[in-house]
Scaffold this active site. Structure first.
Site, PDB file in Angstrom:
ATOM      1  N   CYS A  57     -11.402   1.441 -22.112  1.00 46.01           N
ATOM      2  CA  CYS A  57     -11.144   2.556 -23.163  1.00 46.01           C
ATOM      3  C   CYS A  57     -10.908   3.978 -22.358  1.00 46.01           C
ATOM      4  CB  CYS A  57     -12.236   2.972 -24.221  1.00 46.01           C
ATOM      5  SG  CYS A  57     -13.085   1.399 -24.560  1.00 46.01           S
ATOM      6  N   GLU A  88     -15.442   3.557 -32.257  1.00 48.37           N
ATOM      7  CA  GLU A  88     -15.053   4.182 -30.912  1.00 48.37           C
ATOM      8  C   GLU A  88     -13.728   3.530 -30.485  1.00 48.37           C
ATOM      9  OE1 GLU A  88     -14.312   4.062 -27.198  1.00 48.37           O
ATOM     10  OE2 GLU A  88     -16.124   2.678 -26.800  1.00 48.37           O
TER      11      GLU A  88
END
Ligand SMILES: Cc1cc2nc3c(=O)[nH]c(=O)nc-3n(C[C@H](O)[C@H](O)[C@H](O)COP(=O)(O)OP(=O)(O)OC[C@H]3O[C@@H](n4cnc5c(N)ncnc54)[C@H](O)[C@@H]3O)c2cc1C
Length: 1002
Positions: free
Chosen positions: A794, A760
């Site tokens: 993120c 990720e």
């Protein structure tokens, strides 16, 4: 500066148990039979008046009946009303109208009412919609309409209908216009309380503007107030949220310093004209702070001798009666008289949602309507008894509520009724005719149409709800006798006080799992307890030694051994351990938050959210694990054979996690790998080793064998050494795209088994804002998405794309809101933005800011403390989206403007970044939203909200392209990626033939 109030601050349980409250309310609810008969008679008379009046219900009531919110037309109309008048450009307005009219069947909507308002709006909408027929595509509709009557005519007619509706609810666009319109009625004795419309302030400029408009209004009202004495004088209602841009509990000191003095100035001005001055009631989390501000102002000696100062109290709040007791004590202590407006409350759905989102123990408001009504009557009785210290003002459009108060009061002295302008006319006309001594004050909103619409929607929502009295009174099929049913009868027994269809926040995800526990910062005692826990758990951070590459290699070998026994444990056993781990994390919340603050530089809000996320991972993967790793899946096949598919652990998983979620991502990776039956070697970021040690300690304490879970510390070299090990069965990684690529290459270069990589990585996350979006909402969502956690998520917003027709206003409000953020020590609860993670990050961000100052237009640069790793929020405008080529991991927002006609180019630009992690869309046009979702494969799309804070099991998180490999963390497809699949086919007929088939019946 206002004075110190003579009383201790208000304290009351934030969300007491419904049944206990009901038990108390029910004991006082029964009245003598003659009183009940009197109530029936008055209420019947009022309801008959409502139903029999010349235009039926007239006004909004009639409109609601025609376009009920339960119909597609009603919903479309509401959304249209909410946004249309603020859309500046014709193209977007046309697309918006087309979109909304396309959703209903306005063309075939037969108007039953002859009320003027309904006819006007239906006429306009019908005219516009006549060509929106079944089978038409939304795209084709406008073209067809334009051919017939021309787009400008459609737009003009629809806007006109919206204006008519607006006009009905607003007394005037300016205070002068409103006063002029009220003048004839005021002369006949009607009382007014004026309300300056608008959303809460987001910026200092907003707060100043509202202050000025209140001050101007007070002067204007004062000039025309006549000679009557209070309470027969006009008044004004003010909202504290309009007077301060950060009216929130964590900002208490600042609010008390800045807002109390503003409120006092307005109150003094109102006193100089001897007007009524009421502080409106807002959301439950602001109640304690509101009362503090209210009391500080009230206690000021300059207000002595004035009876006009007042407060609104909401009966749907469980604390309402305690609030009344508190202010009554205050009035007594100061020996003053004050006004108290009792309302039921206008933010019920928002309260329920917020409580669920924050994972609180219980709701601060009732969940059944009759409980609100019962509490209203209880509070009304209290208020009537508290005369002469308080002057009660009963605000309701409910005939039964009004009749009960009238009967209980026995006469009409010493209190008044109140209604909203545009509502309740027939009810109060009859009441005043029958009881000439009674008084009804009209709450009269004043403001331009742009400001009106949020207010209008609250009214439409509230009154269009099936449970509302207005909706039921308007429905002739509901017998009057039903409307007379007492709230106490509807509740019956204390155990029925709670709405069984609205689960407690803790049970939101049941039967799957328990929700994680949150904290309400607006609950002073809960906040103090949390801060106490944190402080008592705070310890100096120990130094943590780095593991050597050799030790890392040896750890993998040790984990391999641990895998043997761990993988043989049952899924149930592993799930039970994760359950325990979740509970332990909650028990150690104070310690974990202290570490997150000290080591990770996180603010209080972020810390609470992070601990909750970690707890949710444990419980979610436990429940998913039970489902997936329990009994094998039996597959269909030929008779005489049993085919099953089962999942099992792969071996040793290497888990490499980042510093930005040092607890939640760290544990999310580990718990998933463990649940799937793997042994884990975890390497946290070198910036946050202590949090990792505590987290691993708690997992071991919960029952994960030390042999199955190992921790190695160190920087990227240790991570690389782990990934190189031959014996690993997979890698789960969260971090930069570059490192993910390096891991991918290392894995690919190895001989031996091909193992999975679950990565990720980052994103150039965009939010698209068109002209139908509400700028205040956009500001809230952008500030949270771009600057919360100092932009170090993120999911954080990097690229804001705004339609050029509204971009200047949107940037101004965002910049103004950013200016109000407090940047500083994350241990201070009032801090909104803490430091960035380390000096290296600060240097990188400072360099980017310097470059942007040369290449882009600077719209906002915040100020941050000079010492420490602080980077202040910045907003830059780029000339095109492609100027931003990489993820900038900090509080720096880039804005681009786009033309409505070039929407596809914008989507193309976003796609061209190659990232696909999070995306926001702010629009009221469903077709636009659908287009964005269809064209961009972004992992997490958020519509009309912020783009951060994905909740485990609710918004599974992760993207594609340069943003990661998937599967999504916290989603149903995550655990299988950590597992091996094994199919077993057993020929059950091998020994002794197929007995089952032979004994089968026809
Ligand atoms: C003069 C005036 C001033 C006002 N000022 C304020 C203010 O400062 N702050 C504010 O918040 N509102 C304010 N309001 C709005 C007011 O809260 C609503 O108009 C009022 O709730 C409508 O009540 P009712 O008795 O007319 O209608 P009813 O239909 O009898 O009651 C509606 C009430 O029931 C509540 N309700 C609906 N479903 C449930 C449920 N399942 N569980 C629990 N409760 C439920 C609704 O939230 C609403 O409060 C004001 C209204 C007036 C008339």
């Amino acid at each position: 500066m206002p004075s110190d109030p003579p009383l201790a601050e208000f304290t009351a349980a934030y969300a007491p148990d419904d049944a206990a409250l009901a038990a108390e309310l029910l004991t006082t609810a029964t009245l003598p039979p003659h009183r009940e008969a009197q109530i029936d008679a008055i209420a019947t008379d009022l309801i008959s008046a409502i139903r029999g009046s010349e235009h039926g219900l007239g006004g909004v009531e009639a409109m609601l009946r025609e376009f009920a919110l339960s119909t597609k037309e009603g919903l479309a109309l509401m959304v249209l009303a909410e946004a249309l008048l603020r859309v500046p450009d014709a193209a977007t307005a046309d697309a918006f109208i087309e979109d909304k009219l396309g959703q209903g069947d306005f063309a075939h909507h037969r108007i039953k009412s002859d009320a003027v308002l309904v006819n006007a709006s239906a006429w306009a909408l019908g005219l516009s919609a006549r060509l929106v027929l079944a089978g038409d595509t939304p795209q084709g509709t406008l073209a067809a309409l334009t051919r017939r009557i021309g787009a400008p005519a459609v737009r003009a007619a629809t806007r006109q209908a919206m204006r008519l509706i607006g006009n009905h609810f607003v007394l005037g666009e300016t205070i002068e216009a409103a006063l002029a319109r009220a003048q004839p009625y005021a002369r006949e004795g009607s009382r007014y309380s004026y309300d300056m419309l608008g959303e809460g302030a987001r910026t200092a400029a907003d707060a100043e503007r509202y202050y000025q408009s209140y001050a101007d209004a007070i002067i204007a009202i004062g000039r025309r107030a006549g000679n009557a004495a209070l309470p027969a004088r006009p008044g004004i209602s003010v909202k504290l949220s309009a007077l301060h841009p950060r009216f929130e509990a964590i900002n208490r000191d600042r609010v008390m310093r800045e807002l109390s003095s503003r409120l006092l100035e307005l109150a003094q001005l109102a006193k100089s004209h001897d007007l009524a001055f009421t502080v409106d009631a807002e959301e439950a989390d602001r109640l304690e702070l509101s009362l503090e501000v209210f009391a500080a102002c009230f206690a000021d000696p300059s207000l002595k001798g004035w009876d006009g100062y007042g407060l609104a109290v909401q009966a749907y709040q469980k604390r309402a009666a305690t609030v009344i007791d508190h202010v009554a004590k205050l009035a007594r202590a100061l020996d003053r008289r004050m006004m108290l407006r009792l309302v039921k409350g206008a933010y019920w759905d928002t309260e329920i949602k917020r409580t669920q989102e924050r994972g609180l123990a219980d709701y601060p408001v009732f969940t059944r309507k009759p409980m609100t009504d019962l509490n209203y009557l209880h509070c009304a009785r209290k208020l009537l008894a508290l005369r002469p210290h308080l002057f009660p003002q009963f605000a309701s459009h409910n005939a039964l509520t009004v009749a009960t108060i009238l009967a209980e009061a026995g006469h009409c002295d010493g209190y008044e009724f109140q209604r909203l302008h545009g509502m309740g006319e027939a009810l109060y006309a009859r009441l005043l005719a029958d009881h000439p001594q009674a008084v009804c004050r009209i709450y009269a909103p004043v403001g331009g149409h742009r400001d009106l619409l949020a207010y209008l929607v609250r009214r439409l929502l509230e009154n269009g709800a099936n449970s509302s009295f207005v909706a039921q009174a308007g429905d002739d099929s509901v017998p009057i006798a039903e409307l007379l049913t007492r709230p106490a009868t509807l509740i019956g027994h204390p155990e029925n006080a709670r709405n069984s269809a609205i689960p407690l926040p803790r049970d939101l995800y049941q039967p799957q799992r328990i929700n994680s526990r949150g904290v309400e910062f607006g609950d002073r005692s809960a906040l103090a307890a949390l801060l106490g826990d944190i402080e008592s758990a705070r310890r100096p951070l120990p130094t943590v030694a780095s593991t050597t590459p050799e030790q890392a290699a040896a750890t993998v070998t040790a984990a391999r051994k641990g895998f043997e026994s761990w993988s043989r444990t049952s899924g149930d056993h592993r799930a039970a351990i994760l359950q325990r781990a979740g509970d332990l994390l909650e028990q150690h919340r104070g310690e974990l938050i202290a570490l997150l603050q000290d080591e990770g530089g996180k603010t209080l809000d972020d810390c609470v959210a992070e601990v909750r996320e970690a707890v949710d991972y444990c419980r979610y993967y436990a429940s998913e694990g039970r489902r997936l790793f329990g009994e094998p899946l039996v597959l269909p096949g030929p008779t005489g054979e049993r085919n099953t598919l089962a999942l099992r652990g792969r071996g040793v998983f290497v888990a490499i996690s980042p510093w930005n979620f040092p607890l939640a991502i760290f544990l999310g990776q580990i718990t998933a790998a463990l649940m799937a039956g793997n042994a884990v070697v975890a390497k946290p970021a070198e910036q946050t080793p202590v949090i990792a040690e505590v987290a691993v300690r708690l997992l071991h304490e919960a029952g994960v064998p030390p042999a199955a879970l190992h921790l190695v510390q160190g920087d990227g070299r240790i991570g690389a050494a782990l990934v190189e090990q031959r014996d690993i069965a997979g890698v789960v990684f969260t971090g930069s795209t570059e490192v993910a690529r390096a891991i991918n290459r290392t894995l690919a270069a190895k001989d031996g088994p091909i193992v999975p990589l679950i990565a990720e990585t980052g994103g150039i996350n965009a939010m698209i804002v068109d002209a139908t979006a509400l700028p205040e909402q956009v500001a809230d969502d952008v500030i949270a998405s771009a600057f919360r956690s100092a932009g170090q998520r993120c999911s954080a917003l990097r690229l804001l794309c705004v339609q050029d027709d509204v971009v200047d206003r949107v940037i101004a409000i965002i910049a103004g809101a950013a200016r109000e953020l407090t940047i500083g020590d994350p241990r201070d609860p009032a801090t909104h933005v803490g430091p960035v993670i380390d000096a290296e990050a600060k240097t990188r961000l400072d360099t980017h800011i310097a470059a942007m100052k040369r290449e882009a237009q600077l719209h906002f640069a915040g100020t941050a403390p000079a010492s420490g790793n602080f980077v202040a929020p910045h907003i830059f405008e780029l000339s095109r989206a492609s100027q931003l080529t990489e993820e900038v991991f900090g509080p720096i927002l880039h804005v681009v403007r786009y033309k409505a006609a070039q929407f596809d180019d914008l989507l193309n630009d976003i796609a061209t970044t190659g990232y696909a992690l999070t995306l926001g869309v702010q629009s009221r046009i469903d077709d636009t939203i659908a287009r964005v979702i269809a064209q961009l494969p972004t992992g997490n799309v958020y519509v009309n909200r912020n783009i951060i804070g994905a909740v485990v099991g609710v918004q599974p998180f992760g993207g594609s392209g340069l943003s990661g490999t998937g599967p999504k963390a916290g989603g149903p497809h995550y655990l299988p990626r950590f597992a091996l699949e094994q199919t077993v086919s057993i020929n059950t007929a091998a020994a002794g033939g197929n007995a089952a088939l032979l004994t089968g019946r026809e």
